[in-house]
Motif scaffolding. Structure first.
Motif, PDB file in Angstrom:
ATOM      1  N   TYR A 198      10.607  34.818 -42.565  1.00 46.58           N
ATOM      2  CA  TYR A 198      11.601  35.171 -41.390  1.00 46.58           C
ATOM      3  C   TYR A 198      12.515  34.053 -41.198  1.00 46.58           C
ATOM      4  CZ  TYR A 198       9.605  39.689 -41.012  1.00 46.58           C
ATOM      5  OH  TYR A 198       9.149  41.101 -41.391  1.00 46.58           O
ATOM      6  N   THR A 247      16.867  32.954 -39.677  1.00 45.44           N
ATOM      7  CA  THR A 247      18.348  33.049 -39.845  1.00 45.44           C
ATOM      8  C   THR A 247      18.887  31.825 -40.438  1.00 45.44           C
ATOM      9  OG1 THR A 247      18.504  32.342 -37.688  1.00 45.44           O
ATOM     10  CG2 THR A 247      18.455  34.690 -37.993  1.00 45.44           C
ATOM     11  N   ASN A 268      19.456  34.544 -47.502  1.00 45.41           N
ATOM     12  CA  ASN A 268      19.313  35.213 -46.383  1.00 45.41           C
ATOM     13  C   ASN A 268      20.045  36.470 -46.238  1.00 45.41           C
ATOM     14  OD1 ASN A 268      19.684  35.304 -43.183  1.00 45.41           O
ATOM     15  ND2 ASN A 268      18.116  33.892 -43.636  1.00 45.41           N
ATOM     16  N   GLY A 326      19.966  37.937 -43.108  1.00 43.42           N
ATOM     17  CA  GLY A 326      20.265  38.133 -41.708  1.00 43.42           C
ATOM     18  C   GLY A 326      19.010  37.932 -40.901  1.00 43.42           C
ATOM     19  N   SER A 327      17.741  38.181 -41.447  1.00 42.93           N
ATOM     20  CA  SER A 327      16.811  38.099 -40.700  1.00 42.93           C
ATOM     21  C   SER A 327      15.309  37.420 -41.606  1.00 42.93           C
ATOM     22  CB  SER A 327      16.212  39.304 -39.998  1.00 42.93           C
ATOM     23  OG  SER A 327      15.867  40.086 -41.228  1.00 42.93           O
ATOM     24  N   TRP A 329      14.612  34.921 -45.113  1.00 43.62           N
ATOM     25  CA  TRP A 329      14.900  34.262 -46.622  1.00 43.62           C
ATOM     26  C   TRP A 329      14.158  34.661 -47.601  1.00 43.62           C
ATOM     27  CZ3 TRP A 329      18.826  30.930 -46.836  1.00 43.62           C
ATOM     28  CH2 TRP A 329      19.335  30.332 -45.945  1.00 43.62           C
TER      29      TRP A 329
END
Lengths: 258, 438
Positions: free
Chosen positions: A91, A93, A202, A204-205, A207
């Motif tokens: 997880y 950003t 990524n 948005g939330s 990797w």
């Protein structure tokens, strides 16, 4: 979950003694949502001068040091255990700059043409990213000794030959043309006796790790050491010293089930 | 008052004797040249200066807020005021500076803002210099010498005393100092502004050092002393550019930088003056957006005007530039020091068409501006008074608050038809007198 033991060593033999040697190492893996690193030990030789820890703007753990005394050999060895909680994602950003080209990933006409041919229309970011990775894998021939550490994505794309670093740089250039935030990763992987390089995108939330050299998502045998916009942001070893000396580098790494 | 304040020849001889020189690299060789002083001062009235002062404080505060914003959240980009293309791929944007706020949140501690006054009296901002603007030492020493040769002029007049620059600079360094001494880091005597480095060190009590005098241990910057001991450094006024600052973060071939200084900086143990990464805000492309930044961050109308500027990046502007190239001045956004500036009116037909092509192809690389017909100032030349174009570099210092130094560097062109006043292009300088209110 998988438990791994890792061992990684780099030796630099100078042709002559050097002094005032300052260095930054990104050789110690750190814990994130995907990997938990327990008891990493980093031994540095010769045992002289001062060593301390730091962090860079990309979030990497750094070992910094300075050796003023003359030395003709420099080596570091990292050992430890890793628990891989999740095969390919963590997880998090991404800062904006991961969406823009960096020194080694500026697209030229070869990258632009290749992107045009291979970009997909899919609405799903990961599908597009994996598709580009597959195109890179198919277009490139893996060969050592043709490219250097400073080879750009554009140069490697033109020659269609390179090693894992070049595969990663080309994929990064393509992903960023596609507007996907992505970063370069250096690390250790099972089959590989040296270090390996791959890419994280990524969404948005999360990797998500993609390995273009092997045309797959990364698996639970991958241990990450560091990341950046491209190789130039996060070399595993970077140093400067006084002394008119060349150097020979030997690298070995081993990842085994624990 | 437009009379020479002193014998220019005498002052120039003194300047030469004190080593007040300007070094330039031309065709690969280093040449030191004198920076010719003209004895007729430029005079700025108290009313004019009050406006300039307010406008500059506003501008520099907004620029500092911009830098803090883009190296953290990037709100101004998300809100669509500044396009991301002008930030993240700018040469001056440094990813190793992201996600970190320098001591006291100040990025541009010493700003050199270039202004010109148009013939109608309006002052225009020409350029912001937020990296390592040089030049404050020249009016400072020229005034010092004039006070020696013509003390009477300064005794009974209303000229603001400019000798406070040293204390302003010192308090700017002290304010962000993280514990330890202040140093001025110079690349050495082969630098264009070496005189200034040594002069400012002497005046502020900071220690003049080169990279070999400094080292980092446990993320703390130290200066070596002559007995082999070490003294902690809390603030570095560095006079070397970002890319040479730390060979382990930026250019590895740098021989003038300090290894690990960025680690000490990121750990919050030393202030670097000015902050690395400022180049993203004094880019000539970003200049266009400064009035918008002032409104965005401060909610105020800009007090000082930009020269009318067009960004070929925007289609509408590009069309205007291509249609009116003959009367515009084109600037390469990444160049400084008067390099990369071309006037449409000096171009041949062929050159005009080449430039149109270049501007269309590389629209992000250039800006175009209306040529401001700025005032000529009187300059004494070979016993005669001639009129020459001149600008003003104002120095703005940001510490506990932002202050404008009541003086500045007035540079003038030594050729009759030239608008380029930069010292690296052979210009001269004058003292700048700011008058006190009646």
């Amino acid at each position: 979950m998988k438990r791994l033991r890792f061992e990684y060593e780099t030796k630099l033999e100078f042709t002559r003694s050097v002094t005032s040697h300052s260095f930054t190492l990104r050789c110690v893996p750190f814990s994130d949502g995907r990997q938990v690193i327990t008891e990493p030990v980093c031994d540095i030789l010769p045992k002289t001068g001062s060593i301390w820890r730091s962090r860079d703007s990309f979030g990497n753990m750094l070992i910094c040091g300075r050796m003023d005394e003359p030395h003709a050999e420099f080596a570091f060895k990292v050992t430890g255990e890793a628990q891989i909680l999740n095969s390919c994602e963590s997880y998090g950003t991404a800062p904006e700059f991961y969406r823009f080209s960096s020194p080694l990933t500026v697209p030229g006409e070869n990258i632009a043409a290749f992107y045009k041919e291979n970009a997909s229309e899919s609405a799903d970011l990961l599908t597009r990213a994996v598709g580009l990775s597959e195109s890179v894998y198919k277009a490139m021939t893996y060969e050592r000794g043709v490219t250097r550490v400073g080879t750009t994505a554009e140069e490697a794309m033109e020659g269609r030959v390179g090693v894992c670093q070049d595969y990663a740089h080309i994929l990064l250039a393509l992903l960023r043309m596609d507007g996907i935030r992505s970063r370069y990763v250096s690390g250790l992987a099972f089959e590989c006796g040296e270090t390996h390089a791959w890419v994280e995108v990524n969404d948005g939330s999360r990797w998500i790790g993609i390995d273009p050299t092997h045309n797959r998502l990364i698996g639970d045998c991958y241990i990450k050491l560091c990341h950046g916009r491209d190789y130039s942001d996060c070399p595993i070893e970077r140093g400067i010293y006084l002394g008119n000396a060349g150097s020979v580098q030997t690298i070995s790494s081993r990842v085994t089930d624990s | 008052m437009n009379t020479p304040v002193a014998d220019a020849r005498e002052i120039n001889e003194l300047l030469a004797r004190y080593g007040v020189k300007f070094g330039i690299y031309k065709h690969g060789t280093f040449k030191e040249q004198l920076f010719p002083f003209d004895a007729i001062p430029r005079i700025i009235t108290a009313e004019d200066f009050a406006d300039i002062e307010k406008g500059l404080v506003q501008r520099v505060d907004a620029l500092n807020m911009f830098l803090k914003d883009i190296y953290s959240e990037g709100k101004i980009i998300k809100d669509g005021i500044v396009p991301e293309d002008f930030v993240y791929i700018s040469k001056g944007y440094l990813a190793p500076c992201a996600g970190f706020v320098p001591p006291k949140g100040i990025y541009s501690h010493i700003s050199g803002i270039d202004l010109v006054q148009a013939k109608d009296g309006t002052w225009y901002i020409l350029e912001d210099n937020l990296r390592i603007p040089s030049g404050a030492s020249y009016p400072l020493i020229a005034r010092e010498l004039c006070r020696m040769t013509s003390p009477d002029v300064f005794e009974n007049s209303r000229i603001a005393d400019n000798r406070n620059y040293a204390s302003l600079l010192r308090s700017t360094m002290d304010y962000v100092n993280c514990g330890g001494i202040n140093v001025i880091l110079t690349p050495g005597r082969y630098n264009a502004a070496y005189f200034e480095h040594s002069y400012l060190a002497e005046k502020t009590g900071a220690v003049l050092v080169q990279n070999t005098d400094l080292f980092v241990e446990d993320n703390i910057l130290y200066m070596k002393d002559y007995r082999g001991g070490k003294t902690r450094v809390g603030a570095v006024y560095r006079r070397i550019s970002d890319e040479y600052l730390d060979p382990l973060t930026f250019l590895p071939e740098s021989l003038i930088g300090v290894a690990h200084i960025m680690d000490a900086y990121r750990a919050g143990n030393v202030a670097i003056i000015n902050a690395p990464g400022n180049g993203v805000a004094d880019d000539k492309g970003i200049y266009y957006f400064v009035p918008k930044m002032i409104k965005y961050y401060l909610g105020e109308e800009p007090i000082l005007k930009n020269a009318p500027t067009y960004l070929p990046f925007y289609e509408e502007d590009r069309k205007y530039v291509l249609d009116n190239l003959e009367k515009l001045v084109v600037k390469d956004v990444s160049e400084a020091g008067g390099y990369g500036v071309v006037f449409g009116r000096d171009m041949t037909k062929q050159e005009l068409s080449d430039w149109r092509k270049l501007i269309t192809e590389q629209s992000r690389r250039f800006i175009a501006q209306e040529v401001i017909d700025f005032i000529d100032l009187e300059v004494a030349e070979n016993g005669e008074t001639v009129m020459r174009k001149a600008d003003l570099r104002a120095f703005v210092l940001s510490g506990d608050k932002t202050r404008v130094w009541a003086s500045g560097l007035t540079r003038f062109s030594r050729q009759a038809d030239s608008f380029v006043v930069n010292s690296s292009q052979g210009g001269g300088f004058k003292d700048t007198w700011v008058l006190l209110p009646e």
